[in-house]
Design an enzyme around this catalytic site. Structure first.
Site, PDB file in Angstrom:
ATOM      1  N   GLY A  10       0.853  -1.199   0.000  1.00 11.24           N
ATOM      2  CA  GLY A  10       0.000   0.000   0.000  1.00 11.24           C
ATOM      3  C   GLY A  10       0.884   1.243   0.000  1.00 11.24           C
ATOM      4  O   GLY A  10       0.544   2.275   0.576  1.00 11.24           O
ATOM      5  N   GLN A  14      -1.688   7.587   1.100  1.00 14.37           N
ATOM      6  CA  GLN A  14      -1.347   8.838   1.799  1.00 14.37           C
ATOM      7  C   GLN A  14      -0.151   8.642   2.727  1.00 14.37           C
ATOM      8  O   GLN A  14       0.756   9.472   2.766  1.00 14.37           O
ATOM      9  CB  GLN A  14      -2.563   9.354   2.598  1.00 14.37           C
ATOM     10  CG  GLN A  14      -2.335  10.761   3.124  1.00 14.37           C
ATOM     11  CD  GLN A  14      -3.355  11.184   4.174  1.00 14.37           C
ATOM     12  OE1 GLN A  14      -4.180  10.396   4.625  1.00 14.37           O
ATOM     13  NE2 GLN A  14      -3.278  12.442   4.581  1.00 14.37           N
ATOM     14  N   ASP A  36       2.064  -1.948  -4.404  1.00 17.40           N
ATOM     15  CA  ASP A  36       0.690  -1.439  -4.362  1.00 17.40           C
ATOM     16  C   ASP A  36      -0.063  -2.043  -5.531  1.00 17.40           C
ATOM     17  O   ASP A  36       0.547  -2.573  -6.462  1.00 17.40           O
ATOM     18  CB  ASP A  36       0.698   0.114  -4.472  1.00 17.40           C
ATOM     19  CG  ASP A  36      -0.577   0.743  -3.908  1.00 17.40           C
ATOM     20  OD1 ASP A  36      -1.640   0.545  -4.500  1.00 17.40           O
ATOM     21  OD2 ASP A  36      -0.483   1.418  -2.870  1.00 17.40           O
ATOM     22  N   TYR A 144     -15.313  -0.047   9.270  1.00 18.88           N
ATOM     23  CA  TYR A 144     -13.875   0.233   9.329  1.00 18.88           C
ATOM     24  C   TYR A 144     -13.366   0.025  10.759  1.00 18.88           C
ATOM     25  O   TYR A 144     -12.373  -0.672  10.988  1.00 18.88           O
ATOM     26  CB  TYR A 144     -13.648   1.666   8.871  1.00 18.88           C
ATOM     27  CG  TYR A 144     -12.229   2.176   8.944  1.00 18.88           C
ATOM     28  CD1 TYR A 144     -11.237   1.689   8.107  1.00 18.88           C
ATOM     29  CD2 TYR A 144     -11.884   3.191   9.846  1.00 18.88           C
ATOM     30  CE1 TYR A 144      -9.940   2.193   8.153  1.00 18.88           C
ATOM     31  CE2 TYR A 144     -10.594   3.695   9.902  1.00 18.88           C
ATOM     32  CZ  TYR A 144      -9.629   3.184   9.050  1.00 18.88           C
ATOM     33  OH  TYR A 144      -8.353   3.684   9.105  1.00 18.88           O
ATOM     34  N   LYS A 148     -10.823  -2.769  12.221  1.00 19.19           N
ATOM     35  CA  LYS A 148      -9.581  -2.396  12.913  1.00 19.19           C
ATOM     36  C   LYS A 148      -9.522  -3.055  14.294  1.00 19.19           C
ATOM     37  O   LYS A 148      -8.469  -3.520  14.731  1.00 19.19           O
ATOM     38  CB  LYS A 148      -9.475  -0.873  13.052  1.00 19.19           C
ATOM     39  CG  LYS A 148      -9.180  -0.153  11.747  1.00 19.19           C
ATOM     40  CD  LYS A 148      -7.813  -0.522  11.187  1.00 19.19           C
ATOM     41  CE  LYS A 148      -7.437   0.273   9.953  1.00 19.19           C
ATOM     42  NZ  LYS A 148      -6.226  -0.208   9.294  1.00 19.19           N
TER      43      LYS A 148
HETATM   44  P1  NAD Z   1      -4.745   5.114   1.372  1.00 19.59           P
HETATM   45  O1  NAD Z   1      -6.117   4.695   0.954  1.00 19.59           O
HETATM   46  O2  NAD Z   1      -4.259   6.469   1.029  1.00 19.59           O
HETATM   47  O3  NAD Z   1      -3.681   4.069   0.815  1.00 19.59           O
HETATM   48  C1  NAD Z   1      -3.893   2.689   0.823  1.00 19.59           C
HETATM   49  C2  NAD Z   1      -3.125   2.103  -0.355  1.00 19.59           C
HETATM   50  O4  NAD Z   1      -3.362   0.690  -0.362  1.00 19.59           O
HETATM   51  C3  NAD Z   1      -3.579   2.648  -1.720  1.00 19.59           C
HETATM   52  O5  NAD Z   1      -2.483   3.135  -2.455  1.00 19.59           O
HETATM   53  C4  NAD Z   1      -4.217   1.448  -2.389  1.00 19.59           C
HETATM   54  O6  NAD Z   1      -4.017   1.415  -3.796  1.00 19.59           O
HETATM   55  C5  NAD Z   1      -3.522   0.284  -1.704  1.00 19.59           C
HETATM   56  N1  NAD Z   1      -4.300  -0.947  -1.759  1.00 19.59           N
HETATM   57  C6  NAD Z   1      -5.630  -1.091  -1.589  1.00 19.59           C
HETATM   58  N2  NAD Z   1      -5.989  -2.372  -1.760  1.00 19.59           N
HETATM   59  C7  NAD Z   1      -4.848  -3.051  -2.029  1.00 19.59           C
HETATM   60  C8  NAD Z   1      -4.567  -4.410  -2.316  1.00 19.59           C
HETATM   61  N3  NAD Z   1      -5.544  -5.338  -2.367  1.00 19.59           N
HETATM   62  N4  NAD Z   1      -3.282  -4.771  -2.538  1.00 19.59           N
HETATM   63  C9  NAD Z   1      -2.287  -3.850  -2.512  1.00 19.59           C
HETATM   64  N5  NAD Z   1      -2.507  -2.545  -2.257  1.00 19.59           N
HETATM   65  C10 NAD Z   1      -3.772  -2.152  -2.035  1.00 19.59           C
HETATM   66  O7  NAD Z   1      -4.638   4.855   2.939  1.00 19.59           O
HETATM   67  P2  NAD Z   1      -3.674   5.579   4.005  1.00 19.59           P
HETATM   68  O8  NAD Z   1      -4.366   6.802   4.465  1.00 19.59           O
HETATM   69  O9  NAD Z   1      -2.304   5.655   3.485  1.00 19.59           O
HETATM   70  O10 NAD Z   1      -3.766   4.533   5.200  1.00 19.59           O
HETATM   71  C11 NAD Z   1      -2.808   3.516   5.411  1.00 19.59           C
HETATM   72  C12 NAD Z   1      -3.203   2.734   6.661  1.00 19.59           C
HETATM   73  O11 NAD Z   1      -3.301   3.641   7.773  1.00 19.59           O
HETATM   74  C13 NAD Z   1      -4.564   2.047   6.576  1.00 19.59           C
HETATM   75  O12 NAD Z   1      -4.519   0.840   7.295  1.00 19.59           O
HETATM   76  C14 NAD Z   1      -5.481   3.015   7.277  1.00 19.59           C
HETATM   77  O13 NAD Z   1      -6.601   2.350   7.795  1.00 19.59           O
HETATM   78  C15 NAD Z   1      -4.588   3.531   8.362  1.00 19.59           C
HETATM   79  N6  NAD Z   1      -5.035   4.834   8.892  1.00 19.59           N
HETATM   80  C16 NAD Z   1      -4.997   5.950   8.104  1.00 19.59           C
HETATM   81  C17 NAD Z   1      -5.425   7.167   8.627  1.00 19.59           C
HETATM   82  C18 NAD Z   1      -5.386   8.430   7.804  1.00 19.59           C
HETATM   83  O14 NAD Z   1      -5.846   9.473   8.270  1.00 19.59           O
HETATM   84  N7  NAD Z   1      -4.850   8.411   6.606  1.00 19.59           N
HETATM   85  C19 NAD Z   1      -5.898   7.245   9.953  1.00 19.59           C
HETATM   86  C20 NAD Z   1      -5.956   6.080  10.710  1.00 19.59           C
HETATM   87  C21 NAD Z   1      -5.488   4.881  10.185  1.00 19.59           C
END
Ligand code: NAD
Length: 317
Positions: A10, A14, A36, A144, A148
């Protein structure tokens, strides 16, 4: 001595983009394999190895881990809160199966460490709202949050039962300027800066007084690396650590922007994400992270706003 070789799953999201770049600085570009479903992010291009991977394909993942002699996995692929509510069964399936695939391969291959983030979304309407403690009522109401929370239990289980060194943080809403947010309830706090500079006005999908815990990305990246670098004996929480940066409402972030861009205006049109936000804490008690591995945030709303606007202005020119 075994050399660290890291796989980020992934990596184009972000968090993934910035975390991959930070890990490459620490471990060497070729020792951090980014992966990814999506095309390689432009900020990653040319900075190290990239593979296309669907984490749901356990066999492919397993082969990749063996072929690249991977010793640590950072699993960031997930369906986020707002997107998850649109397709709950898909969110459950992806969020759970991706984690189980990684944990099981970590057990089979004896990986050194696994990182997987949880979220403040594990808390629900019956959890205390202010300074929500590490151990408290945890009854999430979004799919979600449910995924988690279940994931946290699996992490602890794989640690206690099989000795997998898995570590986790309950991230608050993350704010960054490098890569776009991926469908979370706190995305407004990123969009608002972009719209302030581009349009001079922003229509917010949360109401003006909705307080939520937030964190600036440099703090989140540092917290992740500090947790992963900490001596294993200091990690007392194997489910997921509470983590706190700052808390603010849409009205307060708008005020911070108006101090720097006096013509900026904001309006409010809450949608389905308002209900998700109302189930979450307003602030988080992360004293255990401070005690166990020395966590201390650096950025507050003022410092973050200065940095966001400065960097976005450069990016947009
Ligand atoms: P995001 O959605 O920006 O990025 C997730 C990435 O995973 C994407 O690039 C997507 O293409 C990839 N992905 C999705 N399905 C996939 C698959 N089957 N195989 C391979 N790649 C795949 O998410 P993020 O904001 O970077 O979050 C990353 C982690 O942090 C997640 O577990 C999210 O729940 C957690 N999180 C994020 C936030 C936040 O504010 N951004 C807050 C709390 C927790």
């Amino acid at each position: 001595m075994k050399k660290d070789k890291i796989l980020v799953i992934g990596a184009c999201g972000q968090i993934g983009v910035e975390l991959t770049l930070a890990l490459r600085k620490m471990y060497g570009d070729n020792n951090v394999v980014a992966s990814d479903l999506r095309e390689e992010h432009e900020l990653l291009r040319g900075s190290g190895p990239y593979v296309s991977l669907d984490v749901m394909n356990k066999e492919m993942l397993h082969v990749l881990v063996i072929r690249h002699n991977i010793t640590q996995v950072y699993l960031l692929a997930a369906i986020l809160s707002a997107t998850g509510e649109k397709n709950p069964l898909l969110a459950w399936h992806i969020n759970m199966q991706s984690l189980l695939n990684v944990l099981d391969i970590a057990k089979e291959e004896g990986l050194d460490k696994v990182y997987w983030p949880s979220s403040i979304a594990v808390f629900g309407p019956d959890s205390p709202k202010e300074a929500t403690p590490q151990h408290t009522v945890i009854e999430p109401t979004t799919i979600y949050g449910i995924s988690k929370f279940a994931g946290e239990r699996w992490c602890e289980y794989y640690n206690h039962r099989y000795g997998v060194d898995v570590r986790s943080l309950r991230y608050p809403g993350l704010i960054s300027y490098k890569s776009a947010p991926g469908g979370g309830t706190t995305d407004y706090a990123v969009e608002i800066y972009h719209e302030a500079l581009e349009e001079g006005t922003y229509k917010c999908f949360l109401s003006e007084s909705t307080y939520l815990p937030m964190m600036y990305m440099p703090d989140a990246i540092r917290a992740t690396i500090e947790l992963m670098e900490a001596d294993s004996a200091r990690i007392s929480v194997r489910s997921s650590y509470n983590l706190s940066g700052m808390s603010f409402s849409p009205k307060e972030i708008a005020g911070a922007i108006q101090q720097r861009l006096p013509d900026f205006t904001i309006s409010y049109e809450p949608d389905y994400r308002q209900q998700i936000a109302e189930g979450w804490p307003k602030s988080i008690d992360d004293s255990l992270a401070a005690k166990d591995w020395g966590w201390k945030p650096e950025f507050d709303l003022e410092k973050m706003t200065d940095d966001m606007l400065k960097n976005l202005k450069v990016q947009k020119n």
